[in-house]
Design a protein around this motif. Structure first.
Motif, mmCIF file in Angstrom:
data_model
loop_
_atom_site.group_PDB
_atom_site.id
_atom_site.type_symbol
_atom_site.label_atom_id
_atom_site.label_comp_id
_atom_site.label_asym_id
_atom_site.label_seq_id
_atom_site.Cartn_x
_atom_site.Cartn_y
_atom_site.Cartn_z
ATOM 1 N N VAL A 129 -4.724 -3.244 9.251
ATOM 2 C CA VAL A 129 -3.393 -2.670 9.041
ATOM 3 C C VAL A 129 -2.697 -3.436 7.910
ATOM 4 O O VAL A 129 -3.160 -4.498 7.498
ATOM 5 N N ILE A 130 -1.614 -2.857 7.437
ATOM 6 C CA ILE A 130 -0.848 -3.527 6.389
ATOM 7 C C ILE A 130 0.611 -3.599 6.829
ATOM 8 O O ILE A 130 1.151 -2.628 7.373
ATOM 9 N N LEU A 131 1.205 -4.790 6.674
ATOM 10 C CA LEU A 131 2.620 -4.986 6.980
ATOM 11 C C LEU A 131 3.388 -4.835 5.675
ATOM 12 O O LEU A 131 3.015 -5.432 4.664
ATOM 13 N N LYS A 132 4.424 -4.028 5.689
ATOM 14 C CA LYS A 132 5.202 -3.802 4.466
ATOM 15 C C LYS A 132 6.688 -4.015 4.733
ATOM 16 O O LYS A 132 7.177 -3.671 5.819
ATOM 17 N N ALA A 133 7.387 -4.516 3.736
ATOM 18 C CA ALA A 133 8.831 -4.718 3.843
ATOM 19 C C ALA A 133 9.534 -3.406 3.522
ATOM 20 O O ALA A 133 9.234 -2.774 2.506
ATOM 21 N N GLY A 173 6.417 -1.589 -4.722
ATOM 22 C CA GLY A 173 5.687 -2.207 -5.818
ATOM 23 C C GLY A 173 4.859 -3.402 -5.395
ATOM 24 O O GLY A 173 4.509 -4.229 -6.223
ATOM 25 N N GLY A 174 4.559 -3.495 -4.089
ATOM 26 C CA GLY A 174 3.617 -4.525 -3.653
ATOM 27 C C GLY A 174 4.230 -5.813 -3.142
ATOM 28 O O GLY A 174 3.540 -6.643 -2.576
ATOM 29 N N LYS A 175 5.535 -5.973 -3.322
ATOM 30 C CA LYS A 175 6.166 -7.228 -2.879
ATOM 31 C C LYS A 175 6.323 -7.249 -1.355
ATOM 32 O O LYS A 175 6.676 -6.243 -0.751
ATOM 33 N N GLY A 176 6.039 -8.389 -0.750
ATOM 34 C CA GLY A 176 6.231 -8.564 0.688
ATOM 35 C C GLY A 176 5.229 -7.811 1.546
ATOM 36 O O GLY A 176 5.550 -7.422 2.656
ATOM 37 N N MET A 177 4.000 -7.589 1.027
ATOM 38 C CA MET A 177 2.965 -6.910 1.814
ATOM 39 C C MET A 177 1.938 -7.907 2.330
ATOM 40 O O MET A 177 1.588 -8.843 1.636
ATOM 41 N N ARG A 178 1.434 -7.676 3.549
ATOM 42 C CA ARG A 178 0.354 -8.521 4.096
ATOM 43 C C ARG A 178 -0.683 -7.614 4.741
ATOM 44 O O ARG A 178 -0.329 -6.716 5.510
ATOM 45 N N ILE A 211 4.586 -0.987 9.745
ATOM 46 C CA ILE A 211 3.120 -1.144 9.735
ATOM 47 C C ILE A 211 2.453 0.169 9.382
ATOM 48 O O ILE A 211 2.891 1.239 9.806
ATOM 49 N N GLU A 212 1.364 0.058 8.609
ATOM 50 C CA GLU A 212 0.549 1.240 8.291
ATOM 51 C C GLU A 212 -0.922 0.896 8.449
ATOM 52 O O GLU A 212 -1.312 -0.264 8.313
ATOM 53 N N LYS A 213 -1.719 1.892 8.694
ATOM 54 C CA LYS A 213 -3.168 1.766 8.581
ATOM 55 C C LYS A 213 -3.457 1.326 7.146
ATOM 56 O O LYS A 213 -2.879 1.868 6.208
ATOM 57 N N PHE A 214 -4.322 0.327 6.967
ATOM 58 C CA PHE A 214 -4.658 -0.112 5.613
ATOM 59 C C PHE A 214 -5.758 0.781 5.059
ATOM 60 O O PHE A 214 -6.854 0.865 5.610
ATOM 61 N N ILE A 215 -5.434 1.470 3.992
ATOM 62 C CA ILE A 215 -6.416 2.329 3.314
ATOM 63 C C ILE A 215 -7.199 1.430 2.350
ATOM 64 O O ILE A 215 -6.602 0.824 1.466
ATOM 65 N N VAL A 216 -8.511 1.354 2.545
ATOM 66 C CA VAL A 216 -9.311 0.414 1.760
ATOM 67 C C VAL A 216 -9.578 0.958 0.352
ATOM 68 O O VAL A 216 -10.053 2.087 0.202
ATOM 69 N N PHE A 275 1.346 8.450 -4.514
ATOM 70 C CA PHE A 275 0.429 8.688 -3.392
ATOM 71 C C PHE A 275 -0.714 7.684 -3.419
ATOM 72 O O PHE A 275 -1.142 7.238 -4.494
ATOM 73 N N LEU A 276 -1.219 7.366 -2.229
ATOM 74 C CA LEU A 276 -2.511 6.695 -2.096
ATOM 75 C C LEU A 276 -3.521 7.800 -1.836
ATOM 76 O O LEU A 276 -3.245 8.717 -1.046
ATOM 77 N N VAL A 277 -4.671 7.727 -2.497
ATOM 78 C CA VAL A 277 -5.714 8.729 -2.282
ATOM 79 C C VAL A 277 -6.982 7.992 -1.857
ATOM 80 O O VAL A 277 -7.419 7.071 -2.567
HETATM 81 C C1 MV4 Z 1 -1.150 0.374 0.696
HETATM 82 C C2 MV4 Z 1 -2.500 0.123 0.446
HETATM 83 C C3 MV4 Z 1 -3.419 0.471 1.417
HETATM 84 N N1 MV4 Z 1 -3.005 1.027 2.569
HETATM 85 N N2 MV4 Z 1 -0.794 0.943 1.860
HETATM 86 C C4 MV4 Z 1 1.876 -0.554 -1.782
HETATM 87 C C5 MV4 Z 1 2.676 -0.848 -3.004
HETATM 88 C C6 MV4 Z 1 1.737 -0.589 -4.083
HETATM 89 N N3 MV4 Z 1 2.107 -1.118 -5.359
HETATM 90 C C7 MV4 Z 1 0.481 -1.178 -3.510
HETATM 91 N N4 MV4 Z 1 0.495 -0.762 -2.190
HETATM 92 C C8 MV4 Z 1 -0.533 -0.513 -1.365
HETATM 93 N N5 MV4 Z 1 -0.205 0.066 -0.197
HETATM 94 C C9 MV4 Z 1 -1.719 1.244 2.760
HETATM 95 N N6 MV4 Z 1 -1.331 1.785 3.920
HETATM 96 C C10 MV4 Z 1 -2.855 -0.475 -0.747
HETATM 97 C C11 MV4 Z 1 -1.865 -0.817 -1.644
HETATM 98 C C12 MV4 Z 1 -2.347 -1.509 -2.801
HETATM 99 C C13 MV4 Z 1 -2.667 -2.856 -2.735
HETATM 100 C C14 MV4 Z 1 -2.494 -3.600 -1.584
HETATM 101 C C15 MV4 Z 1 -2.834 -4.923 -1.513
HETATM 102 C C16 MV4 Z 1 -3.380 -5.555 -2.618
HETATM 103 C C17 MV4 Z 1 -3.533 -4.870 -3.789
HETATM 104 C C18 MV4 Z 1 -3.174 -3.515 -3.870
HETATM 105 C C19 MV4 Z 1 -3.339 -2.828 -5.042
HETATM 106 C C20 MV4 Z 1 -2.993 -1.522 -5.092
HETATM 107 C C21 MV4 Z 1 -2.501 -0.852 -3.959
#
Ligand code: MV4
Length: 448
Positions: free
Chosen positions: A155-159, A164-169, A199-204, A276-278
């Protein structure tokens, strides 16, 4: 139509906006910090007002200073460009209070999309697919554990205040949840003064594909096709292209419908981007909506043959759009040229540009504020030019970009030109075989 637009920005985007204003017969006001006295946006505008010292906080981010410049020049509209105040709802609100048109959506809209949980809830209501995850904010660690088990790891924790990627784990297994939960909350609190987490499912290794949209004040929304922005490093985009090499006709139709649905549901006014994430199976999920013109907008301009800044100003003035959506007619690629050393972890390289020769010829566009003698300031982001190529096919476009990059001479500072030259020759890039994980494995070796 507006008589005089103040451009609350600097660098290439300020220049880009001034150019369109001139073509529309609109007077322009540049604002600048003392570090930007010699900048081209200052020279090319009809008027220019110094708004403070180099530090952005006391110049380009200072609402009182910008409003003072609006007042003394009698501007009737403000163009925020990207970054700085472009997605600052309070600034948009103050403009409205002073009777100045903020060229962008309403303060409410900016707020709604700026809060990622609210944005996601809104998209669910609109019927736009979103990543499976928590309903709203997570209240505590127990709640996080329950939701994570339900949707399944990783899973991914997001703020909610992030983007734009800040505060994600990313959390791959249950015993890593507590540590990451605490870190995400702390990071979010420090960065945004808001520790709300979802929280979201982490899309690989997804692809990052975004749709340009435009909405007018009459309820019409259209999309202007997609951009693939998967080539990024530490959440900084390096290359964007349209069409996406991963796109199919049917996927574009489906994603285009979703993007227009998103804009229509919120009654969007202005140019905006639905990100979008694809995944590898071409499932797509709403990620974020940007309520500004973006750095990579020229890619769309080149494939659909419209000036997006002009369209943006027109809808801000109340003019109705045709309402029809567009498919790309050509292929376009943008390479961001930063004053950074790609062989030293992309470390910034400020200083004086001693020589500058930009590529030219059919299908090549260079958006830049730089010139020989220009000083790249350490105070601002390191983007010094964007090379945009367009051609009939992706293969021709890559060859043209190679030729353009080979012609580009920038001396005095390190730049990412060499990185792009290597990228354009990379087998996987050439095949269009890339996702957001691309830069993790891309071998960057200095040619000897
Ligand atoms: C995600 C993800 C996978 N699964 N969310 C969110 C902000 C954007 N700039 C990147 N984000 C992502 N959100 C879910 N549910 C993958 C990314 C992502 C990413 C995440 C961690 C490390 C590098 C990344 C590079 C591009 C996208």
């Amino acid at each position: 139509m507006f008589k005089k637009i103040l451009i609350a920005n600097r660098g290439e985007i300020a220049l880009r906006v001034i150019r369109t204003c001139k073509e529309m017969g609109i007077k322009t006001v540049a604002v600048y910090s003392t570090a930007d006295r010699e900048s081209l946006h200052v020279r090319f505008a009809d008027e220019a007002v110094c708004i403070g010292p180099p530090s952005s906080l006391h110049s380009y981010l200072s609402v009182p200073r910008i409003m003072a410049a609006v007042e003394i020049t009698n501007a009737d509209a403000v163009h925020p460009g990207y970054g700085f105040l472009a997605e600052n709802a309070d600034f948009a609100e103050i403009c409205a209070e002073y009777g100045i048109k903020f060229i962008g959506p309403s303060p409410d809209m900016i707020r709604k999309m700026g809060d990622k949980v609210t944005a996601k809830e809104t998209m669910i209501k609109a019927g736009v697919p979103v990543v499976p995850g928590s309903e709203g904010l997570i209240v505590d660690l127990d709640d996080a554990g329950r939701v994570a088990e339900e949707i399944g790891y990783p899973v991914i924790l997001k703020a909610t205040a992030g983007g734009g990627g800040k505060g994600m784990r990313i959390v791959t297994k249950p015993d890593e949840l507590e540590k990451n939960w605490n870190m995400a909350r702390q990071e979010a609190k420090n960065a945004f003064g808001n520790d709300g987490i979802y929280i979201e499912k982490f899309i690989v290794e997804p692809r990052h594909i975004e749709f340009q949209i435009i909405g007018d004040q009459h309820g019409n929304v259209a999309h202007l096709s997609e951009r693939d922005c998967s080539i990024q490093r530490r959440h900084q985009k390096l290359v964007e292209e349209s069409p996406s090499p991963f796109m199919t006709k049917s996927l574009r139709e489906k994603m285009g419908v979703a993007a227009v649905k998103a804009g229509t549901f919120i009654n969007y006014e202005g140019v905006g981007t639905v990100e979008f994430l694809v995944d590898a199976d071409r499932n797509f999920y709403f990620m974020e909506m940007n309520t500004r013109i973006q750095v990579e907008h020229p890619v769309t301009e080149e494939v659909i043959d419209h000036d997006l800044i002009k369209e943006q100003i027109k809808v801000a003035a109340g003019i109705e759009i045709s309402g029809k959506s567009y498919a790309p007619k050509l292929h376009a690629i943008e390479c961001r040229i930063n004053a950074e050393n790609p062989f030293a972890d992309f470390r910034p390289s400020p200083g004086v540009i001693t020589s500058f020769h930009s590529p030219k010829g059919h299908g090549i566009r260079v958006d830049t504020h730089a010139y020989a003698g220009y000083t790249v300031s350490p105070y601002y982001d390191s983007l010094i030019a964007k090379v945009i190529c367009r051609a009939q096919t992706r293969d021709e476009c890559i060859l043209k970009m190679q030729r353009a990059l080979d012609e580009f001479v920038i001396e005095g500072v390190d730049t990412t030109v060499e990185f792009h030259r290597l990228l354009m020759r990379d087998e996987n890039f050439r095949k269009g075989n890339y996702d957001t994980g691309f830069m993790n494995t891309f071998k960057l070796e200095k040619p000897s």
